[in-house]
Design an enzyme around this catalytic site. Structure first.
Site, PDB file in Angstrom:
ATOM      1  N   HIS A 191      -6.348  11.406  10.699  1.00 42.49           N
ATOM      2  CA  HIS A 191      -6.163  12.760  10.192  1.00 42.49           C
ATOM      3  C   HIS A 191      -6.185  13.698  11.392  1.00 42.49           C
ATOM      4  CE1 HIS A 191      -7.333  11.892   5.869  1.00 42.49           C
ATOM      5  NE2 HIS A 191      -7.900  10.857   6.453  1.00 42.49           N
TER       6      HIS A 191
ATOM      7  N   HIS B 149      -4.707   1.613   4.948  1.00 46.38           N
ATOM      8  CA  HIS B 149      -3.680   1.467   5.990  1.00 46.38           C
ATOM      9  C   HIS B 149      -4.125   2.423   7.091  1.00 46.38           C
ATOM     10  CE1 HIS B 149       0.881   1.064   7.020  1.00 46.38           C
ATOM     11  NE2 HIS B 149       0.330   1.767   8.011  1.00 46.38           N
TER      12      HIS B 149
ATOM     13  N   ASP C 225      -0.317  15.672   5.131  1.00 45.44           N
ATOM     14  CA  ASP C 225      -1.195  15.138   4.083  1.00 45.44           C
ATOM     15  C   ASP C 225      -0.881  15.846   2.758  1.00 45.44           C
ATOM     16  OD1 ASP C 225      -4.275  13.646   4.146  1.00 45.44           O
ATOM     17  OD2 ASP C 225      -3.726  14.851   2.390  1.00 45.44           O
TER      18      ASP C 225
ATOM     19  N   CYS D  44       0.844  -1.206   0.000  1.00 46.40           N
ATOM     20  CA  CYS D  44       0.000   0.000   0.000  1.00 46.40           C
ATOM     21  C   CYS D  44       0.882   1.259   0.000  1.00 46.40           C
ATOM     22  CB  CYS D  44      -0.970  -0.016   1.186  1.00 46.40           C
ATOM     23  SG  CYS D  44      -0.309   0.656   2.717  1.00 46.40           S
TER      24      CYS D  44
ATOM     25  N   HIS E  74      -4.961   5.153   9.486  1.00 44.08           N
ATOM     26  CA  HIS E  74      -4.364   6.480   9.672  1.00 44.08           C
ATOM     27  C   HIS E  74      -5.377   7.390  10.343  1.00 44.08           C
ATOM     28  CE1 HIS E  74      -6.283   6.386   5.686  1.00 44.08           C
ATOM     29  NE2 HIS E  74      -6.552   7.670   5.844  1.00 44.08           N
TER      30      HIS E  74
ATOM     31  N   HIS F 268       1.560  -2.680   8.911  1.00 44.18           N
ATOM     32  CA  HIS F 268       0.337  -2.515   8.122  1.00 44.18           C
ATOM     33  C   HIS F 268      -0.871  -3.079   8.869  1.00 44.18           C
ATOM     34  CE1 HIS F 268      -2.091  -1.917   4.519  1.00 44.18           C
ATOM     35  NE2 HIS F 268      -2.762  -2.943   5.009  1.00 44.18           N
TER      36      HIS F 268
HETATM   37  P1  DGP Z   1      -8.585   8.596   3.583  1.00 47.56           P
HETATM   38  O1  DGP Z   1      -9.715   9.048   2.698  1.00 47.56           O
HETATM   39  O2  DGP Z   1      -8.949   8.713   5.053  1.00 47.56           O
HETATM   40  O3  DGP Z   1      -8.089   7.213   3.200  1.00 47.56           O
HETATM   41  O4  DGP Z   1      -7.412   9.638   3.334  1.00 47.56           O
HETATM   42  C1  DGP Z   1      -6.204   9.335   2.733  1.00 47.56           C
HETATM   43  C2  DGP Z   1      -5.359  10.583   2.783  1.00 47.56           C
HETATM   44  O5  DGP Z   1      -4.051  10.259   2.367  1.00 47.56           O
HETATM   45  C3  DGP Z   1      -5.841  11.721   1.865  1.00 47.56           C
HETATM   46  O6  DGP Z   1      -6.165  12.858   2.665  1.00 47.56           O
HETATM   47  C4  DGP Z   1      -4.651  12.027   0.964  1.00 47.56           C
HETATM   48  C5  DGP Z   1      -3.499  11.333   1.657  1.00 47.56           C
HETATM   49  N1  DGP Z   1      -2.513  10.775   0.757  1.00 47.56           N
HETATM   50  C6  DGP Z   1      -2.732   9.874  -0.227  1.00 47.56           C
HETATM   51  N2  DGP Z   1      -1.576   9.575  -0.841  1.00 47.56           N
HETATM   52  C7  DGP Z   1      -0.614  10.283  -0.213  1.00 47.56           C
HETATM   53  C8  DGP Z   1       0.801  10.385  -0.403  1.00 47.56           C
HETATM   54  O7  DGP Z   1       1.416   9.748  -1.263  1.00 47.56           O
HETATM   55  N3  DGP Z   1       1.467  11.245   0.430  1.00 47.56           N
HETATM   56  C9  DGP Z   1       0.831  11.956   1.401  1.00 47.56           C
HETATM   57  N4  DGP Z   1       1.574  12.753   2.147  1.00 47.56           N
HETATM   58  N5  DGP Z   1      -0.488  11.867   1.607  1.00 47.56           N
HETATM   59  C10 DGP Z   1      -1.202  11.050   0.802  1.00 47.56           C
END
Ligand code: DGP
Length: 118
Positions: free
Chosen positions: A97, A93, A28, A2, A95, A44
């Site tokens: 926010h 994965h 983010d 992932c 996380h 993971h």
């Molecule tokens: P969710 O919808 O809760 O799965 O949010 C995933 C978040 O991950 C979204 O706000 C954008 C962030 N994101 C996705 N890909 C990347 C990445 O490659 N780098 C960073 N820094 N954030 C990412």
């Protein structure tokens, strides 16, 4: 693998803020507030559905330290974890926010009528 595991493996760059042996926090890529940080475990885990109470306790301590470091404890912030399809979880994965830096709105979450479940 992932996308967050790739960040942990340093295959994809991130803008990290803090880490310890179990967790990493980084900005983010698509911020929804002046401060928008993601907190992930270094192993993971698909989502909150699968996290152990012990890991949540450790993650809580990690996030509280991060909040101190960012200087947002007094002004406040929002913590969110999206779970599964209805939670609109894009990255599978676990996380959290962490959103902060200005007064947040209480958003428009769904087109479904919330009163239908009262
Ligand atoms: P969710 O919808 O809760 O799965 O949010 C995933 C978040 O991950 C979204 O706000 C954008 C962030 N994101 C996705 N890909 C990347 C990445 O490659 N780098 C960073 N820094 N954030 C990412």
């Amino acid at each position: 693998m992932c996308i967050f595991c790739k960040i942990l493996n340093k295959e994809i760059p991130s803008n990290p803020i803090s880490e310890d042996d179990k967790f990493l926090s980084f900005h983010d890529i698509n911020p929804k507030a002046p401060i928008h940080v993601l907190i992930i475990p270094k192993i993971h885990i698909d989502s909150f559905n699968d996290v152990s109470p012990q890991m949540m306790a450790d993650m809580t301590a990690f996030i509280q330290k991060l909040v101190e470091k960012l200087g947002i404890k007094e002004d406040g912030y929002r913590l969110i974890t999206n779970i599964g399809e209805h939670g609109a979880q894009e990255v599978k994965h676990l996380h959290f926010h962490l959103l902060a830096g200005s007064r947040l709105k209480w958003g428009h979450f769904t087109d479904a009528d919330p009163k239908n479940n009262l």
